[in-house]
Scaffold this motif. Structure first.
Motif, short mmCIF file in Angstrom:
data_model
loop_
_atom_site.label_atom_id
_atom_site.label_comp_id
_atom_site.label_asym_id
_atom_site.label_seq_id
_atom_site.Cartn_x
_atom_site.Cartn_y
_atom_site.Cartn_z
N UNK A 291 0.84 -1.19 0.00
CA UNK A 291 0.00 0.00 0.00
C UNK A 291 0.87 1.24 0.00
N UNK A 292 0.30 2.35 -0.44
CA UNK A 292 1.10 3.59 -0.51
C UNK A 292 1.63 3.97 0.87
N UNK A 293 0.79 3.85 1.90
CA UNK A 293 1.24 4.21 3.24
C UNK A 293 2.36 3.29 3.69
N UNK A 294 2.26 1.99 3.38
CA UNK A 294 3.31 1.05 3.75
C UNK A 294 4.61 1.36 3.03
N UNK A 295 4.50 1.72 1.75
CA UNK A 295 5.70 2.07 1.01
C UNK A 295 6.40 3.27 1.63
N UNK A 296 5.62 4.26 2.02
CA UNK A 296 6.22 5.46 2.60
C UNK A 296 6.91 5.15 3.92
N UNK A 297 6.33 4.24 4.71
CA UNK A 297 6.94 3.92 5.98
C UNK A 297 8.28 3.20 5.81
N UNK A 298 8.48 2.57 4.64
CA UNK A 298 9.74 1.90 4.38
C UNK A 298 10.85 2.87 4.04
N UNK A 299 10.52 4.13 3.83
CA UNK A 299 11.50 5.09 3.34
C UNK A 299 11.55 6.31 4.26
N UNK A 300 12.61 7.06 4.07
CA UNK A 300 12.86 8.16 4.98
C UNK A 300 11.89 9.32 4.80
N UNK A 301 11.56 9.94 5.91
CA UNK A 301 10.85 11.21 5.90
C UNK A 301 11.86 12.32 6.21
N UNK A 302 11.56 13.50 5.71
CA UNK A 302 12.40 14.66 5.98
C UNK A 302 11.80 15.46 7.13
N UNK A 303 12.59 15.73 8.16
CA UNK A 303 12.14 16.47 9.34
C UNK A 303 12.86 17.81 9.38
N UNK A 304 12.10 18.89 9.54
CA UNK A 304 12.65 20.24 9.67
C UNK A 304 12.19 20.81 11.00
N UNK A 305 13.14 21.26 11.80
CA UNK A 305 12.85 21.82 13.12
C UNK A 305 13.34 23.26 13.15
#
Length: 304
Positions: A218-232
């Motif tokens: 699923x699209x959500x599962x695919x995204x969880x397998x890959x990095x997210x970008x975090x900006x603080x």
């Protein structure tokens, strides 16, 4: 739509392979798509998507493996095609017939058509059905095939690069038609290299690379397998945040200014959020990767 069992996959492939001389176009492909799902078959041109579809349609004989449309072997073309409608990447029509005559002919050989819905689709796709097919542009030929497919009662729609030649407004209508087909319970198998199209319409995706499936999720599962970008963004400079680099899943920690911290994150953000608890955080943004970025992770290059 044709009566089909909800327990039987709408399409199924087991160990499907195809070689052309020394070229391996599809290798050991196994996949099942349940009834009612909108499934995206994603890969660049040349990845083997169209070859797979031709085997699924019984137009090519696999070297190994078997494909089924519901419970009918794909090789039994006459029976299997009673359950599906197909839109090819390059639509060819009967040049001396009008668009309406082409639609009537297609309706006569398929599993049935909803005439009222077909008339509605002609309006929505801004297609003049009374012109000869020889006068149609590539986009208008594509519209004829799309109208014919979406108006059908077939329980399975197989769409191979179906929006080539369509302008953005017509692409929006296409996406609306996909949603309507899903609400009617039809299965959609959408082959595309247009990542935004798949991301906007599909609930699950298979990524094909050099004839092999590298992921099905699923699209959500695919995204969880890959990095997210975090900006603080911080209200004031802070010390001690370099320890974020030691947290599990954190990579590429960098300061773009004394009050802006950026990092890449795999997995849940909880440990990072707890580590930021003592800092004066003014804004925090977590951006999920797009399907295109996920795709590039697999290929390491821009899609064709």
């Amino acid at each position: 739509m044709s009566a089909t069992s909800p327990s039987v996959p709408a399409l199924r492939m087991e160990g499907l392979s195809k070689r052309f001389g020394t070229t391996e176009a599809v290798a050991d492909l196994s996949l099942a798509v349940p009834p009612g799902e909108v499934f995206g078959f994603l890969g660049p041109n040349g990845a083997g998507k169209s070859t797979t579809i031709r085997m699924l349609l019984g137009l090519l004989r696999p070297n190994t493996g078997t494909a089924w449309i519901f419970d009918v072997p794909a090789s039994d073309v006459q029976r299997a095609h009673r359950h599906l409608a197909y839109v090819p990447a390059d639509v060819a029509l009967w040049p001396s017939l009008t668009g309406r005559e082409c639609l009537d002919l297609l309706a006569g050989v398929g599993p049935g058509t909803d005439p009222a819905y077909r008339d509605e689709l002609l309006e929505r796709f801004a297609l003049d059905p009374d012109r000869r097919a020889r006068t149609y542009s590539t986009g208008n030929r594509q519209k004829v095939a799309l109208v014919a497919a979406f108006a059908t009662r077939a329980p399975l729609l197989v769409l191979d690069e179906p929006t080539s030649g369509l302008d953005p407004l017509m692409e929006r209508e296409f996406r609306a038609c996909i949603a309507e087909a899903a609400r009617r319970g039809q299965t959609v198998f959408l082959s595309s290299h247009q990542l935004a199209e798949v991301e906007a319409t599909c609930s699950r995706v298979g990524i094909l690379r050099s004839g092999r499936l590298v992921e099905v999720a699923g699209l959500a599962d695919l995204r969880r397998l890959h990095r997210a970008e975090v900006v603080v963004d911080l209200a004031a400079p802070a010390t001690g945040l370099q320890r974020l680099a030691d947290l599990p899943g954190v990579a590429d920690l960098r300061w773009s200014s004394p009050v802006r911290l950026e990092l890449s994150l795999t997995g849940p953000p909880g440990p990072v959020l707890r580590a930021l608890g003592d800092a004066d955080v003014a804004r925090l943004e977590v951006r999920e990767p797009s399907l295109e970025e996920i795709f590039l992770d697999y290929y390491g290059q821009a899609p064709a």
